[in-house]
Design a protein around this motif. Structure first.
Motif, short mmCIF file in Angstrom:
data_model
loop_
_atom_site.label_atom_id
_atom_site.label_comp_id
_atom_site.label_asym_id
_atom_site.label_seq_id
_atom_site.Cartn_x
_atom_site.Cartn_y
_atom_site.Cartn_z
N SER A 154 0.82 -1.22 0.00
CA SER A 154 0.00 0.00 0.00
C SER A 154 0.85 1.26 0.00
CB SER A 154 -0.93 0.01 1.22
OG SER A 154 -0.18 -0.01 2.43
N LEU A 155 2.08 1.17 -0.47
CA LEU A 155 3.03 2.28 -0.36
C LEU A 155 2.53 3.54 -1.04
CD1 LEU A 155 5.82 3.35 0.48
CD2 LEU A 155 6.70 2.47 -1.71
N HIS A 156 2.04 3.43 -2.28
CA HIS A 156 1.61 4.63 -3.01
C HIS A 156 0.39 5.26 -2.33
CE1 HIS A 156 3.83 2.26 -6.11
NE2 HIS A 156 4.38 3.44 -6.30
N SER A 157 -0.54 4.43 -1.88
CA SER A 157 -1.72 4.95 -1.18
C SER A 157 -1.30 5.65 0.11
CB SER A 157 -2.68 3.80 -0.84
OG SER A 157 -3.02 3.06 -1.98
N ALA A 158 -0.40 5.03 0.86
CA ALA A 158 0.05 5.61 2.13
C ALA A 158 0.72 6.95 1.92
CB ALA A 158 0.99 4.64 2.84
N ARG A 159 1.51 7.06 0.88
CA ARG A 159 2.19 8.34 0.59
C ARG A 159 1.18 9.43 0.27
NH1 ARG A 159 7.15 6.19 -3.28
NH2 ARG A 159 8.70 5.88 -1.61
N ALA A 160 0.16 9.09 -0.52
CA ALA A 160 -0.83 10.08 -0.89
C ALA A 160 -1.63 10.54 0.33
CB ALA A 160 -1.77 9.52 -1.96
N ILE A 161 -1.98 9.62 1.20
CA ILE A 161 -2.71 9.97 2.43
C ILE A 161 -1.82 10.80 3.34
CG2 ILE A 161 -3.73 9.01 4.53
CD1 ILE A 161 -4.66 6.63 2.73
N HIS A 162 -0.55 10.42 3.44
CA HIS A 162 0.39 11.20 4.26
C HIS A 162 0.48 12.64 3.76
CE1 HIS A 162 4.55 12.75 4.96
NE2 HIS A 162 4.18 12.49 6.20
N GLY A 163 0.45 12.81 2.44
CA GLY A 163 0.50 14.16 1.90
C GLY A 163 -0.65 15.01 2.39
N ALA A 164 -1.83 14.43 2.51
CA ALA A 164 -3.00 15.17 3.02
C ALA A 164 -2.82 15.52 4.49
CB ALA A 164 -4.27 14.36 2.80
N MET A 165 -2.28 14.59 5.28
CA MET A 165 -2.05 14.86 6.70
C MET A 165 -1.04 15.98 6.87
SD MET A 165 -4.22 12.79 7.94
CE MET A 165 -3.90 13.37 9.60
N ALA A 166 0.03 15.95 6.08
CA ALA A 166 1.04 17.00 6.16
C ALA A 166 0.43 18.35 5.78
CB ALA A 166 2.21 16.67 5.24
N ALA A 167 -0.44 18.35 4.78
CA ALA A 167 -1.10 19.60 4.39
C ALA A 167 -1.96 20.15 5.51
CB ALA A 167 -1.95 19.36 3.14
N GLY A 168 -2.63 19.29 6.25
CA GLY A 168 -3.44 19.74 7.38
C GLY A 168 -2.60 20.36 8.48
N LEU A 169 -1.47 19.73 8.79
CA LEU A 169 -0.57 20.29 9.80
C LEU A 169 -0.04 21.65 9.35
CD1 LEU A 169 1.35 16.98 10.60
CD2 LEU A 169 0.01 18.30 12.27
N ARG A 170 0.36 21.72 8.10
CA ARG A 170 0.91 22.97 7.56
C ARG A 170 -0.11 24.09 7.62
NH1 ARG A 170 2.68 20.73 3.38
NH2 ARG A 170 0.96 21.16 1.94
N ALA A 171 -1.35 23.78 7.27
CA ALA A 171 -2.40 24.81 7.25
C ALA A 171 -2.68 25.34 8.65
CB ALA A 171 -3.67 24.24 6.63
N ALA A 172 -2.46 24.50 9.68
CA ALA A 172 -2.72 24.92 11.06
C ALA A 172 -1.50 25.52 11.73
CB ALA A 172 -3.21 23.72 11.86
N GLY A 173 -0.38 25.61 10.99
CA GLY A 173 0.83 26.18 11.57
C GLY A 173 1.59 25.23 12.46
N LEU A 174 1.37 23.93 12.32
CA LEU A 174 2.08 22.92 13.10
C LEU A 174 3.15 22.26 12.23
CD1 LEU A 174 -0.90 21.25 14.98
CD2 LEU A 174 0.88 22.70 15.98
N PRO A 175 4.20 21.73 12.83
CA PRO A 175 5.28 21.13 12.03
C PRO A 175 4.82 19.88 11.30
CG PRO A 175 5.66 20.77 14.38
CD PRO A 175 4.51 21.74 14.28
#
Length: 357
Positions: A154-175
């Motif tokens: 599930s590597l490609h799926s996991a990477r794509a989902i991780h990208g969304a989580m990182a975007a959420g952290l970034r939008a909230a000003g968290l690392p």
């Protein structure tokens, strides 16, 4: 080993980044962490096409069984379920700072036990890519950084989902380093996580029995683990027949490959002669096969016989073990003997008597 293939462990770097992010996350406000979860939920929706395309790459490369592919498969509905799950987590009370105990010593000293984040959590899971979003969401909510290592399939799926989580952290000003992912599918990352004492504070495995047993056997880091999902549904003598039929079909066949699916049907002897044939017909029409004890086979002789091992097997497929039992105590005894203490259900219309005060 060839000098051109020297293994460079990624965990020390990922863990150092996660530790720094964990400190910032632990100091963040409830509102900020909840905002990160809501932004991540929206990012999952916005990136649905990208996530489904990545999942299609994983599915194209898979040669696994139908039940395994079901665990691996993402659909628009499942992506939406991930997003709603993050929003549900955001709506929960903040666990950070919760007072667990509060007492005063005879000398007047007041002592409080307060919930604080663990630090850096390593999450090792298998084929279900949505686990990455669930785990990341719970860790963000509780102020913990997390390093995710999903199954290689599930590597490609996991990477794509991780990208969304990182975007959420970034939008909230968290690392963004508060949620990280193993850089590739190399199995050596798992071994590195399991031996990362002092770098990772807690390992949580989510998967089948073999994965959990390996983690428990090899880990040099504290482990929070679960047993296999050998789940039972008991149909009580007072069950409404129509409700029982619907619940059993849903519990077994909605998604056969998940750990919360029913693996054994226990049916009360008082209703088995009339209700068991209907339940078996419902399940068989949906492709389910069976292993039945002698009492069930006395009602339906064409059912294949069950062995002792069958009742101790987590099928993770359209296969069901069946036993006829004499009441609640007999059902509980069966569950105590074969179950994994994961999830059990009872279907009944019986009401508990109300006691006067």
């Amino acid at each position: 080993m060839d000098q051109t293939d020297q293994w460079v462990p990624a965990m020390p770097r990922l863990a150092a980044q996660a530790r720094a992010a964990a400190r910032a996350l632990a100091r963040s406000s409830t509102a900020t962490r909840d905002a990160a979860l809501r932004h991540a939920a929206q990012a999952l929706r916005d990136r649905q096409g990208e996530i489904l395309a990545a999942n299609a790459r994983d599915l194209d490369a898979s040669t696994a069984t139908a039940s395994f592919r079901d665990r691996l498969t993402l659909t628009p509905a499942r992506v939406e379920a991930m997003a709603r799950g993050l929003e549900d987590i955001a709506a929960l009370p903040d666990p950070v700072g919760r007072v667990l105990a509060d007492w005063t010593r005879p000398n007047g000293l007041r002592i409080r036990r307060v919930a604080t984040p663990v630090g850096v959590i390593g999450m090792i899971y298998e084929s279900r890519p949505n686990v990455g979003a669930d785990a990341a969401g719970l860790c963000i909510k509780s102020g913990n950084a997390v390093i995710l290592r999903g199954g290689s399939e599930s590597l490609h799926s996991a990477r794509a989902i991780h990208g969304a989580m990182a975007a959420g952290l970034r939008a909230a000003g968290l690392p963004e380093d508060a949620v990280q992912i193993a850089p590739d599918s190399d199995r050596r990352h798992v071994a590195d996580m399991l031996t990362a004492s002092g770098l990772i504070d807690l390992i949580i495995p989510r998967g089948g029995k073999s994965l959990v047993e390996r983690v428990q056997r090899e880990a040099r880091v504290p482990v929070l683990s679960h047993a296999e999902g050998l789940c039972h549904t008991y149909v009580h003598a007072a069950a409404d027949p129509a409700m029982a039929r619907g619940l059993v079909v849903n519990a077994k066949m909605r998604r056969t490959g998940i750990c919360g699916a029913t693996e054994t049907l226990l049916i009360d002897a008082a209703v088995a002669p009339t209700l068991l044939p209907a339940i078996v017909a419902d399940l068989a029409a949906r492709g389910c096969t069976f292993h039945a004890d002698a009492r069930a086979r006395a009602i339906l002789p064409d059912l294949p016989p069950a062995t002792e091992a069958d009742f101790a097997t987590e099928w993770l497929d359209a296969v069901l073990s069946i036993a006829v039992v004499d009441g609640v105590e007999d059902a509980l005894a069966h569950i105590a003997r074969y179950g994994s203490a994961h999830t059990e259900a009872i279907v009944t219309e019986m009401r508990r008597p109300r006691h006067s005060s």
